[in-house]
Design a protein around this motif. Sequence first.
Motif, mmCIF file in Angstrom:
data_model
loop_
_atom_site.group_PDB
_atom_site.id
_atom_site.type_symbol
_atom_site.label_atom_id
_atom_site.label_comp_id
_atom_site.label_asym_id
_atom_site.label_seq_id
_atom_site.Cartn_x
_atom_site.Cartn_y
_atom_site.Cartn_z
ATOM 1 N N VAL A 24 -21.875 -21.954 -7.743
ATOM 2 C CA VAL A 24 -21.835 -22.665 -6.457
ATOM 3 C C VAL A 24 -22.469 -24.036 -6.626
ATOM 4 N N LEU A 25 -22.003 -24.946 -5.799
ATOM 5 C CA LEU A 25 -22.627 -26.254 -5.667
ATOM 6 C C LEU A 25 -23.513 -26.205 -4.428
ATOM 7 N N ILE A 26 -24.803 -26.488 -4.609
ATOM 8 C CA ILE A 26 -25.722 -26.547 -3.466
ATOM 9 C C ILE A 26 -25.862 -28.005 -3.072
ATOM 10 N N ASN A 27 -25.504 -28.308 -1.852
ATOM 11 C CA ASN A 27 -25.553 -29.696 -1.396
ATOM 12 C C ASN A 27 -26.969 -30.261 -1.478
ATOM 13 N N ASN A 28 -27.073 -31.588 -1.655
ATOM 14 C CA ASN A 28 -28.378 -32.232 -1.701
ATOM 15 C C ASN A 28 -29.177 -31.895 -0.443
ATOM 16 N N PRO A 29 -30.457 -31.578 -0.609
ATOM 17 C CA PRO A 29 -31.260 -31.197 0.562
ATOM 18 C C PRO A 29 -31.527 -32.379 1.470
ATOM 19 N N PRO A 30 -31.829 -32.115 2.742
ATOM 20 C CA PRO A 30 -32.147 -33.208 3.670
ATOM 21 C C PRO A 30 -33.543 -33.762 3.402
ATOM 22 N N VAL A 31 -33.900 -34.819 4.113
ATOM 23 C CA VAL A 31 -35.204 -35.462 3.961
ATOM 24 C C VAL A 31 -36.320 -34.445 4.216
ATOM 25 N N GLY A 32 -37.325 -34.457 3.344
ATOM 26 C CA GLY A 32 -38.458 -33.559 3.502
ATOM 27 C C GLY A 32 -38.299 -32.222 2.827
ATOM 28 N N ILE A 33 -37.132 -31.973 2.234
ATOM 29 C CA ILE A 33 -36.836 -30.705 1.555
ATOM 30 C C ILE A 33 -36.469 -31.000 0.113
ATOM 31 N N THR A 34 -37.006 -30.226 -0.821
ATOM 32 C CA THR A 34 -36.617 -30.339 -2.229
ATOM 33 C C THR A 34 -36.390 -28.945 -2.799
ATOM 34 N N PHE A 35 -35.664 -28.894 -3.913
ATOM 35 C CA PHE A 35 -35.439 -27.659 -4.659
ATOM 36 C C PHE A 35 -36.116 -27.821 -6.022
ATOM 37 N N PRO A 36 -37.426 -27.586 -6.121
ATOM 38 C CA PRO A 36 -38.175 -27.952 -7.328
ATOM 39 C C PRO A 36 -37.762 -27.209 -8.593
ATOM 40 N N GLY A 37 -37.185 -26.010 -8.472
ATOM 41 C CA GLY A 37 -36.841 -25.236 -9.659
ATOM 42 C C GLY A 37 -35.422 -25.428 -10.143
ATOM 43 N N LEU A 38 -34.644 -26.230 -9.432
ATOM 44 C CA LEU A 38 -33.236 -26.415 -9.790
ATOM 45 C C LEU A 38 -33.050 -27.737 -10.531
ATOM 46 N N SER A 39 -32.068 -27.753 -11.428
ATOM 47 C CA SER A 39 -31.735 -28.975 -12.161
ATOM 48 C C SER A 39 -30.670 -29.731 -11.393
ATOM 49 N N GLY A 40 -30.944 -30.953 -11.103
ATOM 50 C CA GLY A 40 -29.984 -31.730 -10.334
ATOM 51 C C GLY A 40 -30.672 -32.863 -9.610
ATOM 52 N N PRO A 56 -26.334 -33.190 -9.393
ATOM 53 C CA PRO A 56 -25.869 -32.115 -8.514
ATOM 54 C C PRO A 56 -26.477 -30.773 -8.905
ATOM 55 N N TYR A 57 -26.605 -29.900 -7.910
ATOM 56 C CA TYR A 57 -27.192 -28.588 -8.131
ATOM 57 C C TYR A 57 -26.069 -27.572 -8.337
ATOM 58 N N LEU A 58 -25.764 -27.268 -9.596
ATOM 59 C CA LEU A 58 -24.743 -26.292 -9.950
ATOM 60 C C LEU A 58 -25.450 -25.023 -10.393
ATOM 61 N N GLU A 59 -25.374 -23.968 -9.593
ATOM 62 C CA GLU A 59 -26.164 -22.772 -9.842
ATOM 63 C C GLU A 59 -25.302 -21.515 -9.875
ATOM 64 N N THR A 60 -25.834 -20.483 -10.530
ATOM 65 C CA THR A 60 -25.105 -19.230 -10.736
ATOM 66 C C THR A 60 -25.433 -18.219 -9.646
ATOM 67 N N VAL A 61 -24.392 -17.576 -9.158
ATOM 68 C CA VAL A 61 -24.528 -16.475 -8.205
ATOM 69 C C VAL A 61 -24.144 -15.189 -8.925
ATOM 70 N N THR A 62 -24.976 -14.158 -8.802
ATOM 71 C CA THR A 62 -24.703 -12.869 -9.441
ATOM 72 C C THR A 62 -24.703 -11.775 -8.390
ATOM 73 N N GLY A 63 -23.562 -11.105 -8.271
ATOM 74 C CA GLY A 63 -23.456 -10.033 -7.282
ATOM 75 C C GLY A 63 -23.630 -10.526 -5.862
ATOM 76 N N GLY A 64 -23.282 -11.798 -5.639
ATOM 77 C CA GLY A 64 -23.396 -12.362 -4.295
ATOM 78 C C GLY A 64 -24.793 -12.768 -3.902
ATOM 79 N N VAL A 65 -25.689 -12.886 -4.895
ATOM 80 C CA VAL A 65 -27.098 -13.188 -4.602
ATOM 81 C C VAL A 65 -27.573 -14.350 -5.468
ATOM 82 N N ILE A 66 -28.361 -15.240 -4.874
ATOM 83 C CA ILE A 66 -29.008 -16.325 -5.600
ATOM 84 C C ILE A 66 -30.383 -16.557 -4.993
ATOM 85 N N THR A 67 -31.374 -16.794 -5.860
ATOM 86 C CA THR A 67 -32.753 -16.999 -5.415
ATOM 87 C C THR A 67 -33.294 -18.303 -5.992
#
Length: 326
Positions: A49-65, A67-78
């Motif tokens: 999945v592509l996770i859209n860029n977060p809005p102002v005041g929000i960051t995704f510190p553990g993700l690379s990006g 763009p944030y291209l992340e893996t979903v397994t069994g319909g779940v992502i953390t």
Amino acid sequence: MKRLISSIVVCFLSLNSGLALAVTPSNSVTNCGTNTITFTFDCAFDGTVLINNPPVGITFPGLSGPPYLETVTGGVITFDIEVSGSASTNYNVNFIVLSSNMGCASNNDSAAAAMTSTCILPPNDACVDAEVLTIGSSSCSYGVYSTTNATSSGSVPTCANPGFLDLWYTFNANNSTVVMEFGSLPGSFAYYALYDACPGNGGVQVSCAIMVPGTGATSATFSNLTVGTDYILQLLFLSSEAGNDQEICLQSATVTSSCDANLTISTNGSNPPNTSYQVSNNIITSGTCNVVGNGIAFDAGNSVLLNSGFSTGGNNFEVLVVGCTP
């Protein structure tokens, strides 16, 4: 004549392309700092999945990006969501499917999780928003200030180490010496730093010290101030104490002056009630006089006597006290 009956089979194919998926967060309410959230889709697919860029005041510190291209397994992502005080109360985390092994999550399908931020910072969390303090002349009335969700400004005075949270105050000096009294800092110790302007805006540190109430000290003194000048006060405290209120107040320091060892209050004679000393505390004796209105003060360690001809009028007589030297 034979009738030829042709059977026509109509197949209905469910296509998900362009339709939105549903996604549910493990917790939709996020506070200041790091929040670990698990997102569960209504389609148990494996994919990207592509996770859209977060809005102002929000960051995704553990993700690379991005763009944030992340893996979903069994319909779940953390992943972690970092929330700051500039975040909107309501925001979305948006996903777009880039690849999937199941038809219920086709390419370009989207999903959005509605989130809420409870990260409301103290109003004086930043120096530019410093809380205005008034300076008492004869008493000190504590103001109570919340430290909930306080952050570190990154301005570290010379007497402290990095890592402390801080809140900011300002006052206009009405005396060359001003005393800060503290009820709760909070914590067993804290630091103060005094500046002539915000340190991030060219302010110069005037003084800095540690405050340890456990030693019996309940005040800090700011000396050599320029009367009429605005000063910035930074109070720094341990992050573990966030959520406990600060209780402080300012009082103009008294000037020690000489006074008689024994003062007789009368309406005439050598000690009429028209001599003015500096003010600090109060004592009460019997009688009534205009000394309160005139700001008269007498030393607490000396005798305050009423002239035998002084009329009490059935009222109490209040004498303002200062620690002057006889």
